[in-house]
Design a protein around this motif. Sequence first.
Motif, short mmCIF file in Angstrom:
data_model
loop_
_atom_site.label_atom_id
_atom_site.label_comp_id
_atom_site.label_asym_id
_atom_site.label_seq_id
_atom_site.Cartn_x
_atom_site.Cartn_y
_atom_site.Cartn_z
N PHE A 337 -25.06 30.96 -49.05
CA PHE A 337 -24.48 30.96 -47.71
C PHE A 337 -24.41 29.56 -47.12
N ASN A 338 -25.31 28.66 -47.54
CA ASN A 338 -25.22 27.29 -47.05
C ASN A 338 -24.13 26.51 -47.76
N VAL A 339 -23.78 26.91 -48.98
CA VAL A 339 -22.58 26.37 -49.61
C VAL A 339 -21.36 26.77 -48.78
N ALA A 340 -21.31 28.04 -48.37
CA ALA A 340 -20.20 28.51 -47.55
C ALA A 340 -20.15 27.77 -46.22
N ASN A 341 -21.31 27.54 -45.60
CA ASN A 341 -21.34 26.81 -44.33
C ASN A 341 -20.86 25.37 -44.49
N ALA A 342 -21.31 24.72 -45.57
CA ALA A 342 -20.89 23.33 -45.81
C ALA A 342 -19.40 23.25 -46.11
N ALA A 343 -18.90 24.22 -46.87
CA ALA A 343 -17.47 24.23 -47.18
C ALA A 343 -16.64 24.42 -45.92
N LEU A 344 -17.07 25.34 -45.06
CA LEU A 344 -16.33 25.59 -43.82
C LEU A 344 -16.35 24.35 -42.93
N ALA A 345 -17.49 23.71 -42.81
CA ALA A 345 -17.57 22.50 -41.99
C ALA A 345 -16.62 21.42 -42.51
N THR A 346 -16.59 21.25 -43.83
CA THR A 346 -15.73 20.23 -44.42
C THR A 346 -14.26 20.51 -44.15
N VAL A 347 -13.86 21.75 -44.37
CA VAL A 347 -12.44 22.09 -44.20
C VAL A 347 -12.05 22.03 -42.73
N MET A 348 -12.95 22.39 -41.83
CA MET A 348 -12.62 22.30 -40.41
C MET A 348 -12.40 20.85 -39.98
N VAL A 349 -13.19 19.94 -40.50
CA VAL A 349 -13.00 18.52 -40.16
C VAL A 349 -11.68 18.02 -40.71
N ILE A 350 -11.33 18.42 -41.93
CA ILE A 350 -10.04 18.03 -42.50
C ILE A 350 -8.89 18.65 -41.71
N ALA A 351 -9.06 19.91 -41.30
CA ALA A 351 -8.01 20.58 -40.54
C ALA A 351 -7.74 19.92 -39.19
N SER A 352 -8.73 19.19 -38.68
CA SER A 352 -8.55 18.51 -37.39
C SER A 352 -7.78 17.20 -37.53
N GLY A 353 -7.45 16.83 -38.78
CA GLY A 353 -6.64 15.64 -38.98
C GLY A 353 -7.32 14.53 -39.75
N MET A 354 -8.56 14.72 -40.18
CA MET A 354 -9.27 13.70 -40.95
C MET A 354 -8.71 13.65 -42.38
N ASP A 355 -8.56 12.46 -42.90
CA ASP A 355 -8.07 12.27 -44.26
C ASP A 355 -9.13 12.69 -45.27
N ALA A 356 -8.71 13.40 -46.32
CA ALA A 356 -9.65 13.92 -47.31
C ALA A 356 -10.44 12.80 -47.99
N ALA A 357 -9.78 11.68 -48.28
CA ALA A 357 -10.48 10.56 -48.93
C ALA A 357 -11.55 9.98 -48.01
N THR A 358 -11.26 9.90 -46.73
CA THR A 358 -12.25 9.41 -45.77
C THR A 358 -13.43 10.37 -45.69
N VAL A 359 -13.14 11.67 -45.70
CA VAL A 359 -14.21 12.67 -45.68
C VAL A 359 -15.07 12.55 -46.93
#
Length: 546
Positions: A337-359
């Motif tokens: 479930f913490n893998v799921a939480n980390a994945a969701l956090a990552t994708v939400m930050v990217i969805a807000s406009g952050m570049d994947a390479a920067t992330v």
Amino acid sequence: MSDQNASASNAGPAGEPAPARFRPTAVAAVRLDAIGDAIGVQVPGASAAVSVMGISLNSRTVEPGDLYVALPGASRHGADFVSQAVGRGAAAVLTDDAGARLLALSEDTAVPVLVVDGPRNVVGPLSAMIYQSQPTAGRTPRLYGVTGTNGKTTTTYFINALLRALGQQTGLIGTIEILAGGEPVPSLLTTPESPDLHGLLALMRERGLDAASMEVSSHAVSFQRVDGVLFDVAGFTNLTQDHLDLHGTMEDYFATKAELFTPGRARRAVVTVDDEWGRRLAATAPIPVTTLSMAPGAAPTDWTVTATAARGLGTDFSLEGPDGVTLNVHTGLPGAFNVANAALATVMVIASGMDAATVQAGLDHHDPFTVAVPGRMQLVSEEPAAVVDFAHNTDALARALEAVRSPLPGSRVIVVFGATGQRDQGKRPAMGAVAAKMADIVIVTDDDPHDEDPAAIRADVLAGARSAREQESPECVIEEVYPRAAAIRRAVELAGPSDTILVAGRGHEVWQEVKGVNLALDDRVELRNALTARGFTVLRDDRIES
């Protein structure tokens, strides 16, 4: 806390901290006639020019120049506290017909009174208007909202940690604490009341924060605490049985959650689609949706977790996204479930406009998902492994028990938990059954009984545990031990160095409510003390008393 909550308006349970108050230092005055225009009420004569500088639902937190909103409560009406509000400097009162009648029976009110049907419906928009929390012109922090049954707290902490790794100045609003660029303040509600929330968002804007992450509970939507708030990205974790004392059915629970994913509340969404509710939400939400799955090879999704591999207590994994993008991610917290939480956090930050390479650079250089989240899979010792977690419903308890199971031969899992009083009674035997099926030793104790008989709550949990043992887990040991501190000591007495103790249900909480009295009780402190008394080595972490 608010005057809406009737008898709790001016005195909460013994031991309860005073309500925190958040608002910017500078607020441009809003004329009362402008407020009247916004809610369709004519403000006559000299009252039109009255200046309003803030808004409050609670007479105890009114500041000079506030609009005091007097709402009906369970046993008292907020109008009963108008004299206190005016004494603290309220410039005007907003109430309903019932409140107006109460005021007419009392002495003349010294400030203007506005009357509308359903004043609760206008509190959020008025708070946004008065505090200018998210103006259309000017820079405002990007706002991430996370909802779902489980994982909200950890996901918001993960978003916060990732954004800080990317050099952002951040805020945090949730169950455990509130951060607005200064010292953390303990939180009394998962989501603050709307005047406090809009004041807090305005304070973050005033302090120049870049972004904020926030838990959004179903209560927050039902009780209109997030009215007038627009999230840049709304995220969905999962939906399992909980809060049916409020919603009645899972359909209503889902419908309440789904309200967050509408154009008036969020610009875009990231939805985990590993349960039927997530799939329904992704298919029906009327805003742009990015989908995420933990199951490679299932229905096509925008982002998928792949290549999971254990590393220490945590997990390395890959996130495969659109156009062949792959991110390599690590979380130091245990459990899928913490893998799921980390994945969701990552994708939400990217969805807000952050570049994947920067992330990816932030993930590589700062390991943000190993952040300690108070009371969420919080490790107190390693031999035995002793963990405190907030798991307080059937699904969360099952996930926690699965996560802490050691592969070492002969290692046992000892779980200490109870169920909350005056909440969904249907989950009590189900939680007991899960514990008996997945743990070796089950110690049933008290959670927060509130005004309910603790023995009756324990009996419901024990019935489910014993039934499951008879059918599936004959080797499971079941004990009833109370009070809770004694149950934690009993678990440590039974544990050997290779065993795992899971103390579940209360997480970061430091008060146990019994018959209206808040008793000091921190599972982490009790567990640490019991382990030390037996000669085990505990992990010293200043964050344990959060």
